[in-house]
Design a protein around this motif. Structure first.
Motif, PDB file in Angstrom:
ATOM      1  N   UNK A  48       0.804  -1.225   0.000  1.00 44.34           N
ATOM      2  CA  UNK A  48       0.000   0.000   0.000  1.00 44.34           C
ATOM      3  C   UNK A  48       0.836   1.274   0.000  1.00 44.34           C
ATOM      4  N   UNK A  49       1.971   1.250   0.695  1.00 44.24           N
ATOM      5  CA  UNK A  49       2.749   2.475   0.881  1.00 44.24           C
ATOM      6  C   UNK A  49       4.041   2.523   0.086  1.00 44.24           C
ATOM      7  N   UNK A  50       4.463   1.387  -0.479  1.00 41.82           N
ATOM      8  CA  UNK A  50       5.671   1.359  -1.275  1.00 41.82           C
ATOM      9  C   UNK A  50       6.912   1.069  -0.448  1.00 41.82           C
ATOM     10  N   UNK A  51       8.052   0.994  -1.123  1.00 41.18           N
ATOM     11  CA  UNK A  51       9.304   0.664  -0.442  1.00 41.18           C
ATOM     12  C   UNK A  51       9.581   1.609   0.718  1.00 41.18           C
ATOM     13  N   UNK A  52      10.150   1.040   1.776  1.00 45.90           N
ATOM     14  CA  UNK A  52      10.461   1.834   2.961  1.00 45.90           C
ATOM     15  C   UNK A  52      11.656   1.231   3.676  1.00 45.90           C
ATOM     16  N   UNK A  53      12.208   1.979   4.592  1.00 53.05           N
ATOM     17  CA  UNK A  53      13.341   1.479   5.370  1.00 53.05           C
ATOM     18  C   UNK A  53      12.861   0.484   6.415  1.00 53.05           C
ATOM     19  N   UNK A  54      13.780  -0.337   6.902  1.00 50.25           N
ATOM     20  CA  UNK A  54      13.404  -1.291   7.951  1.00 50.25           C
ATOM     21  C   UNK A  54      12.979  -0.547   9.221  1.00 50.25           C
ATOM     22  N   UNK A  55      13.598   0.588   9.495  1.00 51.07           N
ATOM     23  CA  UNK A  55      13.223   1.371  10.679  1.00 51.07           C
ATOM     24  C   UNK A  55      11.788   1.877  10.605  1.00 51.07           C
ATOM     25  N   UNK A  56      11.409   2.385   9.445  1.00 47.50           N
ATOM     26  CA  UNK A  56      10.033   2.856   9.259  1.00 47.50           C
ATOM     27  C   UNK A  56       9.056   1.692   9.330  1.00 47.50           C
ATOM     28  N   UNK A  57       9.421   0.576   8.705  1.00 48.95           N
ATOM     29  CA  UNK A  57       8.573  -0.612   8.750  1.00 48.95           C
ATOM     30  C   UNK A  57       8.426  -1.092  10.194  1.00 48.95           C
ATOM     31  N   UNK A  58       9.498  -1.050  10.958  1.00 49.87           N
ATOM     32  CA  UNK A  58       9.451  -1.461  12.366  1.00 49.87           C
ATOM     33  C   UNK A  58       8.488  -0.575  13.151  1.00 49.87           C
ATOM     34  N   UNK A  59       8.565   0.727  12.945  1.00 49.33           N
ATOM     35  CA  UNK A  59       7.685   1.620  13.707  1.00 49.33           C
ATOM     36  C   UNK A  59       6.226   1.472  13.289  1.00 49.33           C
ATOM     37  N   UNK A  60       5.967   1.217  12.013  1.00 53.51           N
ATOM     38  CA  UNK A  60       4.583   1.068  11.547  1.00 53.51           C
ATOM     39  C   UNK A  60       3.958  -0.249  11.992  1.00 53.51           C
ATOM     40  N   UNK A  61       4.787  -1.288  12.170  1.00 54.40           N
ATOM     41  CA  UNK A  61       4.254  -2.594  12.566  1.00 54.40           C
ATOM     42  C   UNK A  61       4.330  -2.824  14.068  1.00 54.40           C
ATOM     43  N   UNK A  63       7.040  -3.716  15.539  1.00 53.49           N
ATOM     44  CA  UNK A  63       8.071  -4.728  15.745  1.00 53.49           C
ATOM     45  C   UNK A  63       9.379  -4.006  16.037  1.00 53.49           C
ATOM     46  N   UNK A  64      10.130  -4.518  16.977  1.00 49.96           N
ATOM     47  CA  UNK A  64      11.346  -3.828  17.391  1.00 49.96           C
ATOM     48  C   UNK A  64      12.319  -3.682  16.232  1.00 49.96           C
ATOM     49  N   UNK A  65      12.873  -2.463  16.149  1.00 53.95           N
ATOM     50  CA  UNK A  65      13.912  -2.219  15.157  1.00 53.95           C
ATOM     51  C   UNK A  65      15.107  -3.076  15.534  1.00 53.95           C
ATOM     52  N   UNK A  66      15.850  -3.496  14.544  1.00 50.58           N
ATOM     53  CA  UNK A  66      16.988  -4.359  14.823  1.00 50.58           C
ATOM     54  C   UNK A  66      16.613  -5.798  14.554  1.00 50.58           C
ATOM     55  N   UNK A  67      16.787  -6.651  15.552  1.00 47.18           N
ATOM     56  CA  UNK A  67      16.609  -8.083  15.380  1.00 47.18           C
ATOM     57  C   UNK A  67      15.252  -8.511  14.871  1.00 47.18           C
ATOM     58  N   UNK A  68      14.182  -8.042  15.489  1.00 49.47           N
ATOM     59  CA  UNK A  68      12.839  -8.487  15.116  1.00 49.47           C
ATOM     60  C   UNK A  68      12.476  -8.147  13.688  1.00 49.47           C
ATOM     61  N   UNK A  69      12.685  -6.910  13.313  1.00 50.69           N
ATOM     62  CA  UNK A  69      12.298  -6.495  11.964  1.00 50.69           C
ATOM     63  C   UNK A  69      13.252  -7.092  10.932  1.00 50.69           C
ATOM     64  N   UNK A  70      14.517  -7.260  11.304  1.00 52.21           N
ATOM     65  CA  UNK A  70      15.471  -7.884  10.383  1.00 52.21           C
ATOM     66  C   UNK A  70      15.070  -9.325  10.094  1.00 52.21           C
ATOM     67  N   UNK A  71      14.647 -10.057  11.116  1.00 46.93           N
ATOM     68  CA  UNK A  71      14.196 -11.441  10.911  1.00 46.93           C
ATOM     69  C   UNK A  71      12.964 -11.481  10.021  1.00 46.93           C
ATOM     70  N   UNK A  72      12.036 -10.559  10.242  1.00 48.39           N
ATOM     71  CA  UNK A  72      10.829 -10.504   9.410  1.00 48.39           C
ATOM     72  C   UNK A  72      11.211 -10.260   7.953  1.00 48.39           C
ATOM     73  N   UNK A  73      12.050  -9.272   7.702  1.00 47.36           N
ATOM     74  CA  UNK A  73      12.449  -8.954   6.326  1.00 47.36           C
ATOM     75  C   UNK A  73      13.226 -10.124   5.717  1.00 47.36           C
TER      76      UNK A  73
END
Length: 152
Positions: A48-61, A63-73
């Motif tokens: 819906x929103x297009x490409x984004x940084x892992x930090x932005x994705x972490x804050x929107x979901x 999910x903790x920035x760093x380990x959690x969002x990295x594992x998801x990606x």
């Protein structure tokens, strides 16, 4: 109880039910696609929103920035649903981009039956009724989005 109060009570109950079953349906779709619910929500945001940084994705979901969002990606990338790419404006920045065709090919069919039922129902509505539905859903999305952001 007045008619309006009764309608407001009904709308509160139905919104609660709608949100509960929407979450449960999304969980079922995620499982059928071999994803977690968080994976599917992140994919939805990326589509819906297009490409984004892992930090932005972490804050929107949430999910903790760093380990959690990295594992998801990493999971989504391994499954072929996203790719990491360099930002066109800042080559040092890495963005997570959805592979929309792959998501549609593998996840889209899981929505086919419910999409068909909604299409059938919506076809019974007048243009005026449909406008009310669209306005209501747009307001619901905006209110929910705002509260997700306020809770982050």
């Amino acid at each position: 109880m007045s008619n309006r109060a009764s309608l407001l009570d009904d709308s509160t109950r139905l919104m609660r039910d709608f949100m509960t079953y929407a979450v449960l349906f999304q969980d079922a779709v995620a499982r059928a696609a071999g994803l977690t619910a968080s994976d599917l929500q992140a994919l939805g945001l990326l589509i819906n929103e297009g490409p984004t940084s892992t930090g932005t994705l972490a804050s929107r979901t949430g999910i903790s920035a760093g380990g959690g969002i990295t594992q998801l990606v990493d999971r989504l990338e391994s499954a072929g649903f996203v790719r990491r790419e360099r930002s066109a404006t800042d080559r040092r920045r890495v963005l997570v981009a959805p592979v929309v065709d792959e998501v549609q090919r593998r996840v889209g069919p899981l929505y086919a039956r419910i999409a068909s039922e909604w299409e059938t129902y919506l076809s019974t509505l007048s243009d005026d009724d449909l406008r009310v539905c669209v306005d209501f859903m747009a307001a619901a999305v905006e209110i929910n989005r705002r509260h997700v952001e306020d809770s982050a």
